[in-house]
Design a protein around this motif. Structure first.
Motif, PDB file in Angstrom:
ATOM      1  N   MET A 100      29.013  65.582  62.302  1.00  0.00           N
ATOM      2  CA  MET A 100      27.887  64.614  62.011  1.00  0.00           C
ATOM      3  C   MET A 100      26.676  65.140  62.883  1.00  0.00           C
ATOM      4  O   MET A 100      25.628  65.152  62.533  1.00  0.00           O
ATOM      5  CB  MET A 100      27.844  63.218  62.484  1.00  0.00           C
ATOM      6  CG  MET A 100      28.613  62.419  61.245  1.00  0.00           C
ATOM      7  SD  MET A 100      27.901  62.665  59.656  1.00  0.00           S
ATOM      8  CE  MET A 100      26.342  62.299  60.069  1.00  0.00           C
ATOM      9  N   THR A 101      26.964  65.433  64.313  1.00  0.00           N
ATOM     10  CA  THR A 101      25.754  65.843  65.121  1.00  0.00           C
ATOM     11  C   THR A 101      25.142  67.191  64.667  1.00  0.00           C
ATOM     12  O   THR A 101      23.852  67.429  64.736  1.00  0.00           O
ATOM     13  CB  THR A 101      26.364  66.113  66.709  1.00  0.00           C
ATOM     14  OG1 THR A 101      26.836  64.878  67.120  1.00  0.00           O
ATOM     15  CG2 THR A 101      25.184  66.516  67.563  1.00  0.00           C
ATOM     16  N   ARG A 102      26.106  68.290  64.359  1.00  0.00           N
ATOM     17  CA  ARG A 102      25.703  69.319  63.899  1.00  0.00           C
ATOM     18  C   ARG A 102      24.728  69.247  62.618  1.00  0.00           C
ATOM     19  O   ARG A 102      23.901  69.916  62.347  1.00  0.00           O
ATOM     20  CB  ARG A 102      26.733  70.502  63.771  1.00  0.00           C
ATOM     21  CG  ARG A 102      27.647  70.772  64.977  1.00  0.00           C
ATOM     22  CD  ARG A 102      28.720  71.542  65.095  1.00  0.00           C
ATOM     23  NE  ARG A 102      28.589  73.004  64.357  1.00  0.00           N
ATOM     24  CZ  ARG A 102      29.660  73.798  64.242  1.00  0.00           C
ATOM     25  NH1 ARG A 102      30.867  73.442  64.290  1.00  0.00           N
ATOM     26  NH2 ARG A 102      29.388  74.931  63.816  1.00  0.00           N
ATOM     27  N   PHE A 103      25.267  68.442  61.850  1.00  0.00           N
ATOM     28  CA  PHE A 103      24.721  68.318  60.320  1.00  0.00           C
ATOM     29  C   PHE A 103      23.115  67.581  60.753  1.00  0.00           C
ATOM     30  O   PHE A 103      22.141  67.720  60.330  1.00  0.00           O
ATOM     31  CB  PHE A 103      25.236  67.367  59.325  1.00  0.00           C
ATOM     32  CG  PHE A 103      24.586  67.115  58.074  1.00  0.00           C
ATOM     33  CD1 PHE A 103      24.464  68.123  57.156  1.00  0.00           C
ATOM     34  CD2 PHE A 103      24.283  65.801  57.819  1.00  0.00           C
ATOM     35  CE1 PHE A 103      23.961  68.035  55.981  1.00  0.00           C
ATOM     36  CE2 PHE A 103      23.733  65.543  56.363  1.00  0.00           C
ATOM     37  CZ  PHE A 103      23.815  66.792  55.705  1.00  0.00           C
ATOM     38  N   ARG A 104      23.342  66.459  61.610  1.00  0.00           N
ATOM     39  CA  ARG A 104      21.902  65.855  61.832  1.00  0.00           C
ATOM     40  C   ARG A 104      21.115  66.679  62.463  1.00  0.00           C
ATOM     41  O   ARG A 104      19.939  66.441  62.219  1.00  0.00           O
ATOM     42  CB  ARG A 104      22.100  64.555  62.918  1.00  0.00           C
ATOM     43  CG  ARG A 104      21.308  63.543  63.057  1.00  0.00           C
ATOM     44  CD  ARG A 104      21.684  62.523  63.944  1.00  0.00           C
ATOM     45  NE  ARG A 104      22.808  61.758  63.516  1.00  0.00           N
ATOM     46  CZ  ARG A 104      24.106  61.580  64.034  1.00  0.00           C
ATOM     47  NH1 ARG A 104      24.386  62.267  65.185  1.00  0.00           N
ATOM     48  NH2 ARG A 104      24.906  61.066  63.376  1.00  0.00           N
ATOM     49  N   GLU A 105      21.612  67.696  63.326  1.00  0.00           N
ATOM     50  CA  GLU A 105      20.626  68.616  64.037  1.00  0.00           C
ATOM     51  C   GLU A 105      20.076  69.847  63.209  1.00  0.00           C
ATOM     52  O   GLU A 105      19.501  70.755  63.644  1.00  0.00           O
ATOM     53  CB  GLU A 105      21.108  68.958  65.277  1.00  0.00           C
ATOM     54  CG  GLU A 105      21.295  67.832  66.250  1.00  0.00           C
ATOM     55  CD  GLU A 105      21.703  68.424  67.696  1.00  0.00           C
ATOM     56  OE1 GLU A 105      22.579  69.447  67.832  1.00  0.00           O
ATOM     57  OE2 GLU A 105      22.104  67.497  68.572  1.00  0.00           O
ATOM     58  N   GLY A 106      20.910  69.790  62.006  1.00  0.00           N
ATOM     59  CA  GLY A 106      20.384  70.983  60.935  1.00  0.00           C
ATOM     60  C   GLY A 106      21.285  71.990  60.934  1.00  0.00           C
ATOM     61  O   GLY A 106      20.758  73.119  60.492  1.00  0.00           O
ATOM     62  N   GLU A 107      22.414  72.125  61.894  1.00  0.00           N
ATOM     63  CA  GLU A 107      23.007  73.377  61.856  1.00  0.00           C
ATOM     64  C   GLU A 107      23.793  73.637  60.648  1.00  0.00           C
ATOM     65  O   GLU A 107      24.050  74.736  59.981  1.00  0.00           O
ATOM     66  CB  GLU A 107      23.999  73.378  63.077  1.00  0.00           C
ATOM     67  CG  GLU A 107      24.757  74.411  63.267  1.00  0.00           C
ATOM     68  CD  GLU A 107      25.535  74.482  64.531  1.00  0.00           C
ATOM     69  OE1 GLU A 107      26.636  75.229  64.383  1.00  0.00           O
ATOM     70  OE2 GLU A 107      25.517  73.524  65.373  1.00  0.00           O
TER      71      GLU A 107
END
Length: 319
Positions: A294-301
């Motif tokens: 979720m963090t990587r998705f939220r940050e656009g990775e």
């Protein structure tokens, strides 16, 4: 009340008319000696959480604790981040002339309790809750465990309440002495049906979107139009946006869900979007793996996140 006005003025946005109306209904419910039982219904993004936070601050102002229970760890983590960030901004922005309002915000100490935490982490959090040092408790079903005891619970908030059973909601309520109860849902519930199913609850509806919220458009496609959907996703990603691909709940089994998500992820990555950055999230992953995805998705990775209904409720990715 002046204190409530100071809190709302310190928010980083202006409450909508609908939010102000339901907040007034909740404040009125918190005045009498008998406990509130209210259902707060509003679409995703309509601002239910900030209304709940203001209600929790009222509880804290009376030297009581408040708790919010969410159905998934992903959503509980999001509530923890959102509420912590709002309180930080309010502490910085509240009118210094309103010391009582500032003091109550300072007493709002947020804690998180969820099933995937280590035994020592859970024990430390439970001790702080029992001592009354954590005044805003956020958690999952882990809150229902026998070892969780509150010093003085004044307000119970249940998010996505339809994901919990009657006995589960009752179990949380019983951890206090007749606490006020606010249950929240984004599922539209016609008033007549609400009276049938939730006859013991008063109903508040946030029927207004905050300004600048875009209109939600839903489109249903035939299987033969699948390529149209893929082209649309690609166009959105190329313009800087992101997309979820939700795999269906085949049956009530996280194992089946996970298999469906993994195979769809592999198919999309290899055959449909080999040039895009895809991520994967499902219920069989560990809590750390879920949070990382979720963090990587939220940050656009990740540009596209292939997932299961584990993210169906209130996930906040503005992009």
């Amino acid at each position: 009340p002046a204190v409530l006005e100071a809190w709302t003025a310190a928010l980083p946005f202006v409450l909508t008319t609908a939010q102000q109306r339901v907040l007034a209904e909740i404040v009125a419910d918190l005045q009498p000696s008998y406990p509130m039982s209210r259902l707060l219904q509003g679409d995703v993004g309509s601002g239910k959480t900030v209304v709940a936070l203001l209600a929790m601050l009222i509880s804290i102002s009376n030297n009581l604790q408040a708790v919010i229970m969410a159905p998934t760890e992903v959503l509980a983590d999001q509530h923890y981040r959102t509420i912590s960030a709002l309180l930080t901004k309010m502490r910085e922005s509240v009118n210094s002339a309103m010391l009582p309002a500032l003091e109550i915000i300072r007493r709002a100490r947020v804690g998180l309790l969820r099933g995937s935490q280590t035994a020592s982490e859970k024990e430390e959090t439970r001790n702080l809750i029992a001592a009354g040092e954590i005044t805003v408790v956020i958690g999952t079903h882990a809150l229902l465990e026998e070892g969780v005891a509150f010093r003085d619970l004044g307000l119970v908030v249940v998010d996505e309440q339809h994901r919990f059973g009657v006995s589960q909601r009752a179990a949380l309520r019983q951890k206090g002495y007749n606490p006020h109860v606010l249950v929240m849902s984004a599922t539209p519930i016609p008033r007549t049906l609400a009276l049938t199913i939730y006859g013991d609850l008063d109903l508040s509806i946030i029927d207004q979107r905050p300004p600048k919220r875009q209109t939600i458009r839903t489109r249903w496609l035939q299987p033969s139009e699948r390529q149209f959907a893929y082209n649309f996703v690609r166009e959105q990603v190329e313009s800087g946006r992101q997309a979820f691909v939700i795999c269906p709940l085949v049956e009530e089994s996280e194992r089946v869900e996970a298999k469906a998500a993994v195979s769809e992820y592999q198919r999309l990555q290899e055959q449909v979007f080999p040039d895009l950055r895809l991520g994967l999230l499902h219920g069989r992953m560990s809590s750390l793996e879920k949070e990382d995805a979720m963090t990587r998705f939220r940050e656009g990775e990740f540009q596209v996140l292939v997932t299961t209904p584990v993210v169906e409720v209130g996930i906040d990715v503005p992009n």
